[in-house]
Enzyme design. Structure first.
Site, PDB file in Angstrom:
ATOM      1  N   GLN A   9      30.144  25.495 -64.968  1.00 29.72           N
ATOM      2  CA  GLN A   9      28.694  25.551 -65.161  1.00 29.72           C
ATOM      3  C   GLN A   9      28.343  25.630 -66.648  1.00 29.72           C
ATOM      4  O   GLN A   9      29.037  26.293 -67.418  1.00 29.72           O
ATOM      5  CB  GLN A   9      28.154  26.788 -64.439  1.00 29.72           C
ATOM      6  CG  GLN A   9      26.707  26.647 -64.053  1.00 29.72           C
ATOM      7  CD  GLN A   9      26.321  27.616 -62.936  1.00 29.72           C
ATOM      8  OE1 GLN A   9      27.129  27.960 -62.105  1.00 29.72           O
ATOM      9  NE2 GLN A   9      25.078  28.041 -62.923  1.00 29.72           N
ATOM     10  N   SER A  89      36.290  28.143 -63.969  1.00 27.55           N
ATOM     11  CA  SER A  89      35.407  28.727 -62.959  1.00 27.55           C
ATOM     12  C   SER A  89      35.130  27.719 -61.843  1.00 27.55           C
ATOM     13  O   SER A  89      36.035  27.337 -61.103  1.00 27.55           O
ATOM     14  CB  SER A  89      34.127  29.242 -63.628  1.00 27.55           C
ATOM     15  OG  SER A  89      33.322  29.943 -62.704  1.00 27.55           O
ATOM     16  N   LEU A  90      33.895  27.230 -61.741  1.00 29.97           N
ATOM     17  CA  LEU A  90      33.555  26.204 -60.766  1.00 29.97           C
ATOM     18  C   LEU A  90      34.549  25.036 -60.815  1.00 29.97           C
ATOM     19  O   LEU A  90      34.910  24.454 -59.785  1.00 29.97           O
ATOM     20  CB  LEU A  90      32.132  25.691 -61.069  1.00 29.97           C
ATOM     21  CG  LEU A  90      31.783  24.284 -60.600  1.00 29.97           C
ATOM     22  CD1 LEU A  90      31.555  24.286 -59.107  1.00 29.97           C
ATOM     23  CD2 LEU A  90      30.583  23.748 -61.335  1.00 29.97           C
ATOM     24  N   ARG A 114      28.400  28.738 -52.841  1.00 28.18           N
ATOM     25  CA  ARG A 114      28.897  29.648 -53.884  1.00 28.18           C
ATOM     26  C   ARG A 114      27.784  29.925 -54.892  1.00 28.18           C
ATOM     27  O   ARG A 114      27.527  31.073 -55.266  1.00 28.18           O
ATOM     28  CB  ARG A 114      30.103  29.010 -54.571  1.00 28.18           C
ATOM     29  CG  ARG A 114      30.743  29.821 -55.706  1.00 28.18           C
ATOM     30  CD  ARG A 114      31.922  29.012 -56.257  1.00 28.18           C
ATOM     31  NE  ARG A 114      32.664  29.709 -57.305  1.00 28.18           N
ATOM     32  CZ  ARG A 114      32.459  29.565 -58.595  1.00 28.18           C
ATOM     33  NH1 ARG A 114      31.486  28.757 -59.027  1.00 28.18           N
ATOM     34  NH2 ARG A 114      33.204  30.213 -59.481  1.00 28.18           N
ATOM     35  N   HIS A 198      31.257  36.514 -62.764  1.00 24.29           N
ATOM     36  CA  HIS A 198      32.618  36.989 -63.047  1.00 24.29           C
ATOM     37  C   HIS A 198      32.683  38.462 -63.457  1.00 24.29           C
ATOM     38  O   HIS A 198      33.360  38.824 -64.411  1.00 24.29           O
ATOM     39  CB  HIS A 198      33.301  36.095 -64.094  1.00 24.29           C
ATOM     40  CG  HIS A 198      33.453  34.691 -63.625  1.00 24.29           C
ATOM     41  ND1 HIS A 198      34.294  34.335 -62.591  1.00 24.29           N
ATOM     42  CD2 HIS A 198      32.820  33.544 -63.993  1.00 24.29           C
ATOM     43  CE1 HIS A 198      34.188  33.042 -62.364  1.00 24.29           C
ATOM     44  NE2 HIS A 198      33.299  32.539 -63.191  1.00 24.29           N
ATOM     45  N   GLN A 247      38.252  34.835 -57.726  1.00 26.58           N
ATOM     46  CA  GLN A 247      37.652  34.295 -58.941  1.00 26.58           C
ATOM     47  C   GLN A 247      36.180  34.717 -59.126  1.00 26.58           C
ATOM     48  O   GLN A 247      35.692  34.783 -60.245  1.00 26.58           O
ATOM     49  CB  GLN A 247      37.766  32.769 -58.805  1.00 26.58           C
ATOM     50  CG  GLN A 247      37.418  31.965 -59.992  1.00 26.58           C
ATOM     51  CD  GLN A 247      36.822  30.636 -59.563  1.00 26.58           C
ATOM     52  OE1 GLN A 247      35.892  30.578 -58.793  1.00 26.58           O
ATOM     53  NE2 GLN A 247      37.365  29.567 -60.104  1.00 26.58           N
TER      54      GLN A 247
END
Length: 312
Positions: A9, A89-90, A114, A198, A247
């Site tokens: 992102q 991440s993503l 998500r 996170h 995660q």
């Protein structure tokens, strides 16, 4: 050795993927598949915006994933195969689609949820994130501990030796940014994000996502996927699923993940998807390594040219 890196992102931009879709049937097909899987025109939002809608987390996540997979499919057709894959991440979902762990349709639906779960986990304005530049990890950990004062303030993205992002309650993160400034960071700035990603405040999102991921079919990856949470390769279905669950609240160990890949003799990194954020981080991690990017026909051509000229 080649590693494909998939962005997360923040790499979104109106117009992303349009050139690929116009020039390559496999990319066009990817956008059609995403539209069908989501029951909405994610392709139109990628190509035309509006920007404020593309910035919504539950739109951003499937949009970036779709552009990344479109770019990956074109590279794959051109015969470029990675020895490792990793995603920020993503981007770890894009990496798993590329590795054959999960289907593209499942991934695109899952990341939309998500995004939704992450947005709903914390009321808007309650949480925040800040980038700390030019401060080492141990000092950032101390800053977070001192800034917390009973609230949450945690390292979220350990992006490079020069850049660490902290996350948590808005007031605690603001205190953390000020403390980092006072203690010699080059720069500390609060980021314009919609949620504190996170960190432990994301636990409600993690719990909801775990249910979704448990229902999905996971295969053994046919390329090692270096996961954010452990900064090492996952090579079976169960570990892949567990890493994607953890995660959500876990920190993104990107610097460590890149070092792991370098230790496995990866010399060439290719950022697959919109933007050049990960190539920028790679320059901070190890300037001696080559990082190309593929987000449109022009960058694809440059990368293919680079690979043919590259000494084996």
């Amino acid at each position: 050795m080649i590693a494909f890196l998939f962005p997360g992102q923040g790499s979104q931009a109106v117009g992303m993927g349009k050139d690929l879709a116009e020039q390559f049937p496999s990319a066009r097909q990817t956008f059609q598949e995403a539209d069908e899987a989501l029951g909405m025109k994610i392709s139109q939002l990628c190509f035309e915006g509006p920007e404020e809608q593309l910035r919504l987390t539950e739109i951003t996540q499937p949009a970036i994933l779709t552009v990344s997979i479109a770019a990956w499919r074109v590279l794959h057709e051109k015969g470029v195969k990675p020895d490792f894959v990793a995603g920020h991440s993503l981007g770890e979902y894009s990496a798993h689609v590329a590795a054959g762990t999960i289907s593209f349709a499942d991934a695109v639906r899952t990341v939309r949820n998500r995004g939704k779960y992450m947005q709903e986990a914390v009321p808007v304005g309650t949480g925040s994130m800040a980038a700390i530049l030019g401060m080492n990890f141990d000092d950032v950990v101390k800053v977070c501990a001192d800034a917390a004062q009973g609230e949450v303030c945690e390292p979220a993205n350990i992006n490079s030796p020069e850049q660490i992002v902290i996350s948590g309650h808005a007031a605690a993160v603001e205190r953390g940014a000020k403390l980092a400034d006072q203690r010699g960071a080059k720069r500390a700035k609060v980021l314009p994000v919609s949620a504190p990603f996170h960190c432990s405040l994301m636990q409600p999102a993690q719990d909801r996502l775990a249910v979704d991921l448990a229902a999905l079919k996971f295969e053994r990856p046919h390329v090692p996927v270096v996961c954010n949470v452990y900064a090492r390769a996952v090579e079976d279905a169960d570990s892949s699923r567990e890493a994607l669950v953890r995660q959500v609240t876990g920190s993104v160990k990107w610097n460590e993940s890149a070092q792991f890949l370098i230790s496995r003799d990866v010399q060439t990194f290719i950022e697959v998807g919109p933007g050049k954020v990960l190539c920028g981080l790679m320059r901070q991690i190890d300037r001696s390594k080559k990082c190309q990017n593929v987000e449109d026909a022009g960058s694809l051509h440059k990368t293919l040219e680079f690979l043919t000229l590259r000494p084996e």
